[in-house]
Motif scaffolding. Structure first.
Motif: not given
Length: 318
Positions: A166-183
């Motif tokens: 449920h915390v993803f609803e507050q802080i957001g999902l993985l940032d897809e701008n990263h594509f991979a690494y440091l996400e």
């Protein structure tokens, strides 16, 4: 069931079969995200693991988009990220859930990730991030017996970790701008800003092939993406004053990394990646993902700054 296990996979069926076999007796819903594989992943899973849900993409969308699809599909209290080149020990899911039940302010718990090649050696015991702009794994290359107690970490390792859905609803999902690494560092960073905690769960054990699956720990693809994302990570999570406060350390950190990658023959790739990262931070898609500064998060930023300085000391102390 309390947990959904999300496993992104791209042409990794030779690892994925062992991973799924190790999860047979774990009490969790399993979702494999087939990221445009051409190795028969979907057919093999359907035949040998009919209980596993498969979400298929026609092309490789990257780690972040794949995992986000799994998070959105999940209907359980927790979501577990698991790399396809892992094998878990019995009780893995139960132990991660036990740690999460201890405190509602825990956003994530990172499993003890052990080298698959050297089963007495740590691959990752939680991740730290420091004022030099470096992210690093705790305990890498050290005896796994030295890491038996839980402790706070900056972020959980995306290779094997559990998150409160449920915390993803507050802080957001993985940032897809990263594509991979440091996400995973970015995700943990955002949770800290919002006042949550991330911890290490030493009794949840998993073996990881790691660089054995990609063929190299350092390569041009990884160096390019990591350097871009290292700049973007700072831009989106640090308020301007915090960037200025850390600027001398950040310049030192990027300078040391430049020398390191020059020795590896990847200096040009690293510097070009930093330049790409700076250019990306001027674009609207970067601005849309920047964490807005809020006065109610001031104390959280202070705690994070203390962690950045302390983690820098820890990095040099070894």
């Amino acid at each position: 069931m309390k947990s959904t296990i999300v496993i992104p996979s791209y042409n990794g069926i030779h690892y994925l079969e062992d991973c799924l076999k190790s999860l047979k007796k774990e009490n969790a819903h399993i979702v494999v995200i087939d990221n445009g594989s051409t190795d028969g992943t979907f057919d093999i899973i359907s035949e040998k693991f009919p209980e596993v849900e498969v979400i298929s993409f026609s092309v490789n969308t990257g780690f972040c988009r794949a995992v986000n699809a799994g998070i959105v599909a999940a209907e359980t209290k927790y979501v577990i990220f698991l790399n396809n080149d892992t094998v878990v020990e019995p009780g893995f899911v139960e132990e991660l859930e036990r740690v999460m039940e201890q405190d509602k302010r825990i956003f994530s718990a990172s499993a003890k990730v052990i080298s698959m090649q050297e089963k007495h050696v740590i691959d990752d015991a939680g991740d730290l991030y420091c004022a030099l702009g470096w992210a690093f794994a705790i305990g890498k290359g050290r005896p796994e017996r030295d890491y038996q107690k839980s402790y706070p970490i900056f972020a959980s390792c995306g290779a094997a970790s559990i998150y409160r859905r449920h915390v993803f609803e507050q802080i957001g999902l993985l940032d897809e701008n990263h594509f991979a690494y440091l996400e995973d560092i970015d995700l943990g960073y955002r949770a800290l800003i919002y006042g949550y905690r991330n911890v290490f769960a030493p009794r949840a054990r998993v073996y990881h092939a790691g660089s054995a699956s990609s063929g190299s720990r350092y390569n041009a693809f990884k160096t390019d993406l990591s350097s871009i994302n290292s700049v973007y990570l700072i831009y989106k999570n640090m308020p301007v004053l915090q960037v200025l406060l850390n600027l001398p350390f950040l310049l030192l950190g990027f300078g040391i990394k430049t020398l390191f990658f020059l020795q590896k023959g990847l200096g040009k790739t690293y510097l070009c990646g930093l330049a790409k990262g700076l250019r990306f931070c001027t674009r609207p898609e970067a601005a849309r993902h920047k964490v807005p500064y809020k006065h109610c998060h001031f104390l959280a930023y202070c705690r994070i700054q203390g962690m950045l300085w302390w983690n820098m000391i820890r990095r040099f102390r070894g």
